[in-house]
Write a protein that holds these residues in place. Structure first.
Motif, mmCIF file in Angstrom:
data_model
loop_
_atom_site.group_PDB
_atom_site.id
_atom_site.type_symbol
_atom_site.label_atom_id
_atom_site.label_comp_id
_atom_site.label_asym_id
_atom_site.label_seq_id
_atom_site.Cartn_x
_atom_site.Cartn_y
_atom_site.Cartn_z
ATOM 1 N N PRO A 1 0.814 -1.218 0.000
ATOM 2 C CA PRO A 1 0.000 0.000 0.000
ATOM 3 C C PRO A 1 0.848 1.268 0.000
ATOM 4 N N LYS A 2 1.998 1.223 0.707
ATOM 5 C CA LYS A 2 2.845 2.419 0.771
ATOM 6 C C LYS A 2 3.482 2.725 -0.573
ATOM 7 N N LEU A 3 3.803 1.681 -1.326
ATOM 8 C CA LEU A 3 4.479 1.886 -2.607
ATOM 9 C C LEU A 3 3.481 1.944 -3.762
ATOM 10 N N GLY A 4 2.227 1.714 -3.460
ATOM 11 C CA GLY A 4 1.204 1.752 -4.498
ATOM 12 C C GLY A 4 1.413 0.691 -5.553
ATOM 13 N N ALA A 5 1.837 -0.468 -5.163
ATOM 14 C CA ALA A 5 2.067 -1.555 -6.121
ATOM 15 C C ALA A 5 1.565 -2.849 -5.512
ATOM 16 N N ALA A 6 1.399 -3.852 -6.363
ATOM 17 C CA ALA A 6 0.954 -5.153 -5.860
ATOM 18 C C ALA A 6 2.126 -5.859 -5.181
ATOM 19 N N PRO A 7 1.880 -6.668 -4.122
ATOM 20 C CA PRO A 7 2.977 -7.358 -3.439
ATOM 21 C C PRO A 7 3.852 -8.154 -4.404
ATOM 22 N N GLU A 8 3.236 -8.793 -5.402
ATOM 23 C CA GLU A 8 4.033 -9.643 -6.286
ATOM 24 C C GLU A 8 4.959 -8.836 -7.199
ATOM 25 N N ASP A 9 4.770 -7.514 -7.244
ATOM 26 C CA ASP A 9 5.653 -6.693 -8.065
ATOM 27 C C ASP A 9 6.833 -6.130 -7.261
ATOM 28 N N LEU A 10 6.941 -6.555 -6.011
ATOM 29 C CA LEU A 10 7.987 -5.988 -5.162
ATOM 30 C C LEU A 10 9.173 -6.943 -5.027
ATOM 31 N N ALA A 11 10.299 -6.337 -4.712
ATOM 32 C CA ALA A 11 11.513 -7.122 -4.453
ATOM 33 C C ALA A 11 12.280 -6.424 -3.335
ATOM 34 N N THR A 12 13.293 -7.123 -2.778
ATOM 35 C CA THR A 12 14.060 -6.501 -1.698
ATOM 36 C C THR A 12 15.555 -6.682 -1.936
ATOM 37 N N ALA A 13 16.312 -5.681 -1.557
ATOM 38 C CA ALA A 13 17.784 -5.738 -1.580
ATOM 39 C C ALA A 13 18.312 -4.618 -0.713
ATOM 40 N N ASP A 14 19.447 -4.856 -0.090
ATOM 41 C CA ASP A 14 20.133 -3.843 0.713
ATOM 42 C C ASP A 14 19.227 -3.168 1.739
ATOM 43 N N LYS B 1 16.165 -2.486 1.505
ATOM 44 C CA LYS B 1 15.083 -1.689 0.905
ATOM 45 C C LYS B 1 14.094 -2.610 0.206
ATOM 46 N N ILE B 2 12.858 -2.114 0.120
ATOM 47 C CA ILE B 2 11.857 -2.815 -0.688
ATOM 48 C C ILE B 2 11.509 -1.894 -1.835
ATOM 49 N N TYR B 3 11.539 -2.433 -3.047
ATOM 50 C CA TYR B 3 11.331 -1.572 -4.213
ATOM 51 C C TYR B 3 10.418 -2.258 -5.206
ATOM 52 N N VAL B 4 9.910 -1.424 -6.115
ATOM 53 C CA VAL B 4 9.058 -1.950 -7.171
ATOM 54 C C VAL B 4 9.966 -2.435 -8.294
ATOM 55 N N LYS B 5 9.767 -3.690 -8.685
ATOM 56 C CA LYS B 5 10.633 -4.278 -9.713
ATOM 57 C C LYS B 5 10.606 -3.418 -10.968
ATOM 58 N N GLY B 6 11.757 -3.092 -11.473
ATOM 59 C CA GLY B 6 11.860 -2.282 -12.691
ATOM 60 C C GLY B 6 11.778 -0.793 -12.432
ATOM 61 N N VAL B 7 11.308 -0.387 -11.257
ATOM 62 C CA VAL B 7 11.201 1.043 -10.930
ATOM 63 C C VAL B 7 11.910 1.227 -9.578
ATOM 64 N N GLU B 8 13.208 1.065 -9.577
ATOM 65 C CA GLU B 8 13.904 0.922 -8.300
ATOM 66 C C GLU B 8 13.859 2.180 -7.447
#
Lengths: 303, 782
Positions: free
Chosen positions: B556-569, B571-578
């Motif tokens: 909800p905070k990133l305005g994206a679906a959970p399955e479109d998210l990834a994590t590294a370092d 941080k949680i980011y939207v795949k393709g829109v880091e």
């Protein structure tokens, strides 16, 4: 096979048996303490043999007298080309001191064959001899070199040949009040060649399954063997001279067949037992092989 | 697969600094207030009846807090698979040297030892049966367990047991049947038949078996155990003392080596009995000698093997019988009896197979598993057979092996479809190494050189479980909660690498909580080379579960679906829109609560199901989870005068699926190969009339640095053929590596001096005896 005491087997102790620890500051003090606690006491130097025996409860002395607190028994002196070695000299010192390396390089090399650096840093030459193991590595070579040992007791001092020192496995001529204080090796003749070879029981640093010292004195021309001592370790109740083998070679000119005969004679004289480290038959065979090699190595040494 | 950032790298072990600086705690490092010290009184006889046992003098010794005899402990069997062993001998009969009879707990170890000496036991010696083949006869002189058929199933009971109804000492049988061996032998152009033996071998762990046991104020029986099976210890203690499982807790410290030595629970049950009776914490720490006598050695085995081969080298029939001497108490032995031949039914394609295996009771000393679980025992026979066959057919030993090697998808002797197999690449590597060896010119000298190879598989069992939990903390720390014991194999490091990879964070952002059955999830234990496979898979599932929880919080905070998210370092980011990202800490309140729910805690578990196997034929759709593979080549020098054997150089290639940490894998390979070298040349527990006699390191010799090839003379190659069901393709490597050195050495000795040694170890004396074709005089005996 090694006998394991059933009482020991059923308890497998964690600790050494209890004992009282005493220190001797002088040889005289050591002798009187030994006499005072006769039958209940063991002297300790490096402890590399004694503590193992105590650990396995093969012996349970009530008192332990530390000899390392005696200050004047750790030395290597050169006298007249021969060496006087204090009984508390460590095997590491014998291996590495410039004096022993120069005067008796084969003794330095023999010390190197015993155990690991950790062992040699604490184990003493006096201990190696007084423990009187048939496999004691320094004994065959020293007997071959005609070494003498100085023994001090309450009644005084005596010097005997090392050859006469051992009386059985773990047994020597030391009386209850006596300690060995010095090993004396006279200067070998310039034509004498000495070698000690050891076949370790299993891995490289092990106790000897067979040890052979060959000390040969050649005539000045280097052709005939004027005198010979062949001394065997780990194949009899004590380190033993192979006298038939010595007689076979003494006064003869060197040739292959003679060496083979000497080796065969030594093998026949050996009186080994079978134990966990090797069978009697294998040990006899190894006496033959090592005697042959030791003679050849001695003969190939530079004057 | 995406580029791996952490996995596949030889990163330093996470516990290396703690271990070398002495901060890492092992079982003997704990000081507990009020601790009592325990010692065990053991049978010195292989078979005897206890006429009387008097502990009264020991009890009166000042400082002694409790003495226990058979009457003071529950008469509940402690055997893992067959209930054939008790805390202290339950029926007044001791069946081997080392059988515990009584135990003492006292203020100091010195007092405990003195007390042992005051316990008076009168024994009546009974006839003992020591020869395994004699014991296996239908009417043996001595039946070790006359009541065997009334015994309960063992407390673990995870492996079926099939005693031989005709042979009263045979407590386990196992069979593999494929095709028809008689027809196979008829069609064979060459038949090679031999008998091979392996003596008992000791694990020689640096740390002895050690346990602290105490009862907490809430009545929970707690044990800090050096077992590689902490959850089995928990089950055992609950079983023996009739406690609810929730009333038993088992802790694990670092374990100073194990190799199968510490899992039988023999120390734990005694320490617990003493703690329960005294109400005080009790430490029981086996001495090195007690490891030999009261812990156990690898069961000795005799293997009969008959091979039928076609002229072109095709293996057409193999008949094999393995007879394991399990001693007086079988414990995990019945499983070893099965897995040795199972492994031997793999590796090579053999059209007709008939394998039988027996586990036999004798009055020989305790046995327990040792790294390899039957596999090295089988390879000792099979890999020498392969060289004998190659020579008789004039074939190259590598080519003979390659010709008969199973390929992926092909059913092995048990009917299991061969899983991805990298043995071919391993053989390529060995062939290359052998080709680089120059034949020594000086063949007239005393030292003759020779080369030999051997190959092996090692299975990982089915039907075991690991559960792992992953907690994500508000600062982004990833906490891995697991129960895989760290016994030197590096599991802490490899699990950390997997978690770091999954979360895209450096190693130091991952921490571990392990070694406590009260807080960490279930694990079957460090057996069967299963630790990484099972805990790794469970960890991956737990990481993915935890990440999903994070993604659901972040979506909800990133305005994206959970399955479109990834994590590294962190941080949680939207795949393709880091650039659309947030920090993990943004998902928590300042007091550390997640924005929704109580905590971010992922759970994963892995249990490859056990499939049925037919007892008469051993046939199963899948008899084990998978196999790892290894081949080794050695160059030896043999002294023809003394029989000494030296391994000059060695090379190995191992298919481990995927090396999560190549350095850790290399260490496992080198350690195992050198342990195998020990079994090849030096190691044998010598048992004389039922008494193990060389129970210290003066007379039981393991190889030292001076005895083994090191550096460039010991080349290891890792082959990676991914196991599809392994974590990131990985397989186990712990046990794989021990079984090949001994047969490779035996083959090299044959190459060097033309003598074939079928009995381990290849001691100087044994080798020389063969060279000279004469037996040495063994008398007089000392």
């Amino acid at each position: 096979m090694r006998e394991i005491d059933l009482g020991y087997l059923s308890t497998l102790p964690t600790r050494l048996p209890k004992f009282e620890y005493l220190e001797a500051k002088t040889v005289d003090e050591a002798c009187s303490l030994l006499s005072q606690y006769e039958g209940k006491v063991k002297p300790i130097a490096g402890g590399t043999d004694l503590l193992v025996l105590m650990r396995n409860q093969a012996i349970r002395p009530q008192y332990i007298i530390n000899l390392k607190t005696i200050h004047d028994l750790d030395y290597i002196h050169c006298d007249d080309g021969g060496l006087e070695i204090g009984a508390l000299t460590t095997l590491d010192d014998i291996e590495n001191s410039s004096l022993s390396r120069e005067k008796l390089p084969m003794l330095a090399h023999t010390a190197h064959l015993i155990g690991t650096p950790q062992i040699r840093n604490v184990a003493t030459i006096g201990g190696n001899l007084c423990n009187a193991a048939p496999s004691a590595d320094t004994a065959p070579l020293l007997i071959g070199l005609g070494a003498k040992v100085k023994i001090k007791g309450l009644k005084g001092e005596r010097v005997i040949t090392l050859e006469d020192f051992f009386t059985g496995p773990g047994q020597s001529v030391l009386q209850n009040d006596e300690i060995l204080t010095e090993i004396q090796v006279s200067k070998p003749s310039p034509h004498t060649r000495a070698v000690y070879l050891k076949l370790p029981a299993r891995t490289a640093i092990d106790i000897a399954v067979v040890g052979v010292a060959a000390v040969l004195t050649l005539d000045p021309g280097g052709r005939d063997i004027v005198d010979a001592r062949i001394v065997l370790g780990a194949v009899a109740p004590t380190p033993m001279r192979a006298r038939n083998a010595e007689d076979t070679i003494r006064g003869k000119a060197i040739e292959d067949e003679l060496i083979a005969n000497v080796a065969q004679a030594a093998a026949e004289e050996a009186k080994p037992i079978s134990d966990i480290r090797g069978s009697a038959g294998y040990r006899k065979e190894m006496v033959k092989i090592l005697t042959n090699r030791a003679i050849r190595q001695a003969l190939s040494m530079p004057a | 697969m995406e580029q791996l950032k952490v996995v596949g790298k030889s990163l330093p072990r996470v516990d290396a600094i703690d271990k070398v600086t002495g901060k890492a705690k092992f079982g003997t490092d704990f000081k507990i207030p009020g601790l009592l010290h325990a010692k065990v009184l053991r049978s010195p006889y292989p078979h005897a009846r206890i006429i009387s046992l008097d502990t009264s003098k020991a009890e009166k010794l000042p400082g002694v807090r409790v003495v226990i005899g058979p009457k003071d402990v529950p008469k509940v069997p402690i055997g893992a698979l067959i209930g054939d062993e008790w805390v202290l001998c339950h029926d007044s009969v001791v069946r081997c040297v080392g059988d515990p009879v009584a135990a003492v707990a006292a203020d100091t170890i010195d007092i405990a030892e003195e007390a042992l000496g005051l316990i008076e036991v009168q024994y009546e010696e009974l006839p003992a049966i020591l020869d395994v083949e004699e014991a296996a006869e239908p009417q043996p002189r001595v039946v070790v367990h006359p009541d065997m058929h009334n015994y309960q199933k063992g407390y673990r009971g995870h492996v079926a047991v099939h005693p031989d109804p005709e042979r009263p000492n045979v407590c386990q049988t196992y069979h593999v049947r494929k095709g028809n061996v008689d027809k196979g032998f008829e069609q064979a152009d060459l038949i090679v038949e031999n008998r091979y033996t392996m003596p008992p071998m000791q694990h020689c762990t640096l740390e002895g078996i050690v346990v602290d046991a105490w009862v907490e104020s809430d009545g929970v029986l707690t044990a800090r155990s050096s077992s590689h099976l902490p959850w089995a210890v928990k089950a055992l203690l609950a079983h023996v003392f009739s406690l609810s499982p929730s009333k038993v807790r088992v802790l694990s410290a670092y374990i100073g080596g194990c190799f199968g030595h510490k899992g039988e629970g023999r120390a734990e049950v005694i320490a617990a009995a003493l703690a329960l009776k005294s109400g005080r914490p009790v430490k029981l720490h086996f001495t090195m000698q007690e490891g030999f006598v009261g812990g156990g050695s690898r069961p000795p085995v005799i293997t009969y093997i008959k091979d039928g081969v076609k002229k072109d080298g095709t293996l057409i029939a193999r008949e094999m019988k393995m007879i394991f001497s399990l001693g007086a108490h079988s414990h995990h032995g019945p499983h070893i009896v099965k897995r040795g031949p199972t492994g031997a039914a793999g590796v090579y394609r053999v059209t007709n197979m008939k394998f039988d295996s027996w586990g036999v009771y004798t009055n020989e000393p305790f046995t327990c598993p040792l790294r390899g679980f039957g596999t090295p025992e089988a390879r000792w026979a099979v890999e020498q057979q392969m060289d004998i066959i190659a020579e008789k057919l004039g074939m190259d030993p590598v080519e003979l092996r390659r010709k008969n090697l199973l390929v992926e998808g092909e059913p092995d002797g048990t009917g299991m479809s061969t899983r991805p197999i990298g043995m071919g690449q391993c053989l390529d590597k060995l062939a290359e190494w052998l080709a680089s060896c120059k034949k020594t010119v000086d063949e007239a000298g005393l030292w003759r050189t020779g080369r030999g190879i051997a190959i092996s598989n090692k299975s990982t069992m089915l039907g075991t479980t690991s559960v792992v939990k992953v907690k994500v903390w508000e600062d982004g720390t990833i906490e891995v909660r697991h129960s895989a014991p760290e016994l030197g194999q590096g599991i802490n490091t490899t699990l950390t690498q997997i978690a770091a990879e999954e979360f895209g964070v450096p190693m130091n952002c991952v921490r571990r909580v392990s070694g406590d059955t009260a807080f960490c999830p279930f694990d079957t234990g460090a057996v069967s080379s299963r630790g990484l496979i099972h805990n790794g898979n469970a960890l991956l599932a737990a990481c993915r579960d935890a990440k999903q929880q994070l993604f659901r919080l972040a979506a909800p905070k990133l305005g994206a679906a959970p399955e479109d998210l990834a994590t590294a370092d962190g941080k949680i980011y939207v795949k393709g829109v880091e650039e659309k990202s947030l920090s993990i800490s943004d998902l928590f309140t300042p007091s550390g609560l997640p924005l929704q729910g109580a905590e971010v805690l992922g759970v994963g578990s892995f249990t490859p199901p056990l499939l049925p196997e037919d007892h008469e034929t051993g046939q199963s759709e899948r008899v084990v989870f998978t196999y790892s593979y290894i081949g080794t080549a050695v160059e030896v020098a043999v002294n023809v005068e003394t029989g000494e054997v030296k391994v000059l150089r060695m090379a190995s290639a191992s298919d481990v699926g995927k090396a999560i940490n190549p350095k850790v894998v290399e260490q496992q390979i080198e350690g195992g190969l050198l342990m195998g070298l020990g079994s090849g040349i030096y190691e044998e527990v010598v048992v004389d009339k039922g008494i193990p006699v060389n129970i210290d390191f003066a007379d039981y010799r393991v190889p030292r640095t001076l005895d083994v090839p090191t550096g460039k003379d010991n080349e290891t190659t890792i082959v990676e053929v991914a196991e599809p069901e392994g974590p990131l393709g990985a397989k186990g490597v712990g046990e794989l590596t021990i079984g090949v050195t001994a047969p490779a050495i035996a083959n090299a000795v044959y190459d060097a001096v033309g003598v074939r040694i079928r009995d381990l170890p290849l001691s100087k004396e044994r080798v020389l005896m063969e060279i000279k074709k004469q037996a040495f005089d063994l008398s007089p005996k000392h």
